[in-house]
Design an enzyme around this catalytic site. Structure first.
Site, PDB file in Angstrom:
ATOM      1  N   CYS A 119      -9.762 -20.939  24.970  1.00  0.00           N
ATOM      2  CA  CYS A 119      -9.058 -22.004  24.935  1.00  0.00           C
ATOM      3  C   CYS A 119      -9.932 -23.362  25.003  1.00  0.00           C
ATOM      4  O   CYS A 119     -10.656 -23.537  26.081  1.00  0.00           O
ATOM      5  CB  CYS A 119      -7.749 -22.161  25.865  1.00  0.00           C
ATOM      6  SG  CYS A 119      -6.713 -23.757  25.553  1.00  0.00           S
ATOM      7  N   CYS A 178      -7.275 -26.750  31.867  1.00  0.00           N
ATOM      8  CA  CYS A 178      -6.434 -26.467  33.056  1.00  0.00           C
ATOM      9  C   CYS A 178      -7.182 -25.751  34.084  1.00  0.00           C
ATOM     10  O   CYS A 178      -7.684 -24.534  34.020  1.00  0.00           O
ATOM     11  CB  CYS A 178      -5.237 -25.689  32.537  1.00  0.00           C
ATOM     12  SG  CYS A 178      -4.340 -26.038  31.059  1.00  0.00           S
ATOM     13  N   CYS A 217      -6.739 -21.996  35.108  1.00  0.00           N
ATOM     14  CA  CYS A 217      -6.494 -20.820  33.951  1.00  0.00           C
ATOM     15  C   CYS A 217      -7.903 -20.128  33.668  1.00  0.00           C
ATOM     16  O   CYS A 217      -8.696 -20.932  33.170  1.00  0.00           O
ATOM     17  CB  CYS A 217      -5.861 -21.563  32.818  1.00  0.00           C
ATOM     18  SG  CYS A 217      -5.773 -20.268  31.319  1.00  0.00           S
ATOM     19  N   CYS A 236       8.000 -12.552  25.710  1.00  0.00           N
ATOM     20  CA  CYS A 236       7.390 -13.810  25.812  1.00  0.00           C
ATOM     21  C   CYS A 236       5.788 -13.897  25.194  1.00  0.00           C
ATOM     22  O   CYS A 236       5.308 -12.816  25.683  1.00  0.00           O
ATOM     23  CB  CYS A 236       7.350 -14.372  26.991  1.00  0.00           C
ATOM     24  SG  CYS A 236       6.568 -15.959  27.169  1.00  0.00           S
ATOM     25  N   CYS A 276      10.477 -15.323  23.258  1.00  0.00           N
ATOM     26  CA  CYS A 276      10.040 -16.466  23.776  1.00  0.00           C
ATOM     27  C   CYS A 276       8.656 -16.710  23.287  1.00  0.00           C
ATOM     28  O   CYS A 276       8.049 -15.887  22.969  1.00  0.00           O
ATOM     29  CB  CYS A 276      10.409 -16.715  25.274  1.00  0.00           C
ATOM     30  SG  CYS A 276       9.650 -18.042  25.953  1.00  0.00           S
ATOM     31  N   CYS A 335      12.350 -23.051  28.483  1.00  0.00           N
ATOM     32  CA  CYS A 335      11.658 -22.501  29.612  1.00  0.00           C
ATOM     33  C   CYS A 335      10.541 -23.441  29.923  1.00  0.00           C
ATOM     34  O   CYS A 335       9.511 -23.644  29.383  1.00  0.00           O
ATOM     35  CB  CYS A 335      11.243 -21.324  29.154  1.00  0.00           C
ATOM     36  SG  CYS A 335      10.056 -20.450  30.470  1.00  0.00           S
ATOM     37  N   ARG A 385      12.858 -18.022  37.390  1.00  0.00           N
ATOM     38  CA  ARG A 385      11.876 -16.845  37.157  1.00  0.00           C
ATOM     39  C   ARG A 385      10.738 -16.577  38.060  1.00  0.00           C
ATOM     40  O   ARG A 385      10.187 -17.647  38.326  1.00  0.00           O
ATOM     41  CB  ARG A 385      11.307 -16.969  35.806  1.00  0.00           C
ATOM     42  CG  ARG A 385      11.137 -16.085  34.894  1.00  0.00           C
ATOM     43  CD  ARG A 385      10.456 -16.418  33.552  1.00  0.00           C
ATOM     44  NE  ARG A 385      11.573 -16.644  32.669  1.00  0.00           N
ATOM     45  CZ  ARG A 385      12.511 -15.956  31.953  1.00  0.00           C
ATOM     46  NH1 ARG A 385      12.387 -14.707  31.787  1.00  0.00           N
ATOM     47  NH2 ARG A 385      13.379 -16.458  31.365  1.00  0.00           N
TER      48      ARG A 385
HETATM   49  S1  SF4 Z   1      -2.795 -22.761  30.461  1.00  0.00           S
HETATM   50 FE1  SF4 Z   1      -4.896 -21.890  29.652  1.00  0.00          FE
HETATM   51  S2  SF4 Z   1      -4.447 -21.137  27.699  1.00  0.00           S
HETATM   52 FE2  SF4 Z   1      -2.852 -22.658  28.351  1.00  0.00          FE
HETATM   53  S3  SF4 Z   1      -3.622 -24.574  27.333  1.00  0.00           S
HETATM   54 FE3  SF4 Z   1      -4.354 -24.544  29.527  1.00  0.00          FE
HETATM   55  S4  SF4 Z   1      -6.438 -23.677  29.447  1.00  0.00           S
HETATM   56 FE4  SF4 Z   1      -5.291 -23.158  27.475  1.00  0.00          FE
END
Ligand code: SF4
Length: 364
Positions: A54, A58, A61, A98, A130, A190, A262
């Protein structure tokens, strides 16, 4: 007529959060019983249909390409692979699937068409579908709705203020815009967040202000406890205590009485007694399966044993809202517009995200 309050303030929410625990639990459990069957808990299964790689940053993540983690990425799964997983989930007691894709935003094209086919296929299995695919436009939300999507997940993650300490590649406003786009369809929303990222109690309350002042409030709100993954900027965060989780669940239940609250990531760190207290405080949904996208989760048998022990029953699909109709691709009213929306890129510097990125460069 709904009596749900939509003008909660941070102070009011903090006062609730900080109540003596027994009072907080009693109040939350009382509200829970008015709006929900306390012995029914929804079981959802999360399927990572496209993992890793990605472009976002984040801080929590492991799927962000810029950090070095032990995640094995995969391209978009086939419709048949997803159908097989959905059938397995259904036989294990799940009423909702999901599907998560590690994308910044949805792009019109073959891959999105494939996701729409997944939605059609799972809706025809009579399961709630979802998706969590990143930011979407109104037209994309309409196409998902037409395919039979039941819910779209798009978490606010934290307060608007703390969001800037965790993510620099998009803004909090983008999250709200996507939720707004989903709200223009019949798809339910959600949206929740993560605690244990180093945020203050004010930030937790701020996140609940942002969620509870949406009108309507999200139909589902995941409360995640951070699972600190090695290689991510938040790898050194200590696990939060069960009391924080119980207080957050109870407060969410009080300010969002009709929402399904949840229990999501972080359940492996919780003993059954802790989870039972969360159910008493108003949690009425869990994610099942041994993985939550990429982080560990209790296995289905363990969960079913816990349900038996606590006298809980899995919620049947479409209990809260009728099953959407699926429109086949050939009969669709909406076509791919190939839009290129200008989602923001604030790109402010988050020190720990930069450090994790630099460390990854050395390892790679
Ligand atoms: S949470 Fe992870 S997968 Fe989702 S946008 Fe952020 S970096 Fe990308």
């Amino acid at each position: 007529m709904s009596t749900t309050k939509h003008n909660w303030t941070k102070e009011e929410i903090l006062n609730i959060y900080n109540k003596p625990l027994m009072e907080l639990l009693y109040e939350a459990a009382t509200i829970h019983r008015i709006h929900h069957d306390p012995n029914v808990v929804q079981v959802s299964t999360l399927v990572s249909i496209k993992t890793g790689g990605c472009s976002e940053d984040c801080g929590y993540c492991p799927q962000a390409a810029r950090y070095h983690t032990n995640i094995e990425g995969n391209d978009l799964m086939s419709v048949q692979q997803v159908k097989a997983q959905a059938l397995r989930a259904k036989s294990g007691g799940s009423s909702r699937v999901c599907m998560g894709a590690a994308w910044r935003n949805v792009k019109d094209g073959e891959e999105f068409d494939q996701v729409l086919e997944m939605v059609r296929t799972i809706n025809k299995l009579d399961m709630e579908v979802c998706c969590t695919l990143g930011m979407i436009t109104e037209n994309q939300a309409q196409r998902l709705a037409e395919a039979g999507l039941y819910a779209y997940n798009h978490n606010l993650d934290s307060s608007e203020e703390y969001y800037k300490e965790v993510i620099s590649t998009r803004g909090f406003e983008d999250r709200l815009d996507t939720i707004d786009n989903v709200r223009k369809t019949n798809v339910t929303v959600c949206s929740g967040g993560i605690i244990g990222m180093g945020e203050s109690l004010e930030d937790r309350a701020g996140m609940l202000v942002a969620l509870s002042t949406l009108n309507p409030q999200p139909e589902s709100t995941p409360i995640n406890a951070l699972v600190a993954v090695e290689g991510t900027p938040l790898e050194d965060q200590k696990p939060i205590s069960i009391w924080d989780m119980v207080r957050m669940v109870a407060t969410t239940r009080i300010v969002m009485p009709e929402t399904q609250v949840r229990l999501s990531a972080g359940r492996t760190q919780m003993a059954r007694e802790g989870q039972a207290m969360c159910f008493f405080a108003g949690a009425n949904s869990i994610f099942a399966g041994d993985k939550l996208l990429t982080t560990p989760n209790p296995d289905v048998n363990e969960d079913m044993e816990m349900f038996k022990l606590l006298g809980l029953n899995p919620q049947k699909p479409f209990t809260k809202k009728v099953q959407p109709q699926t429109v086949e691709a050939a009969d669709s009213k909406f076509e791919a517009l190939g839009e290129k929306p200008k989602w923001s890129r604030p790109k402010h510097t988050i020190e720990r995200n930069e450090t994790a990125k630099e460390r990854a460069k050395v390892i790679k």
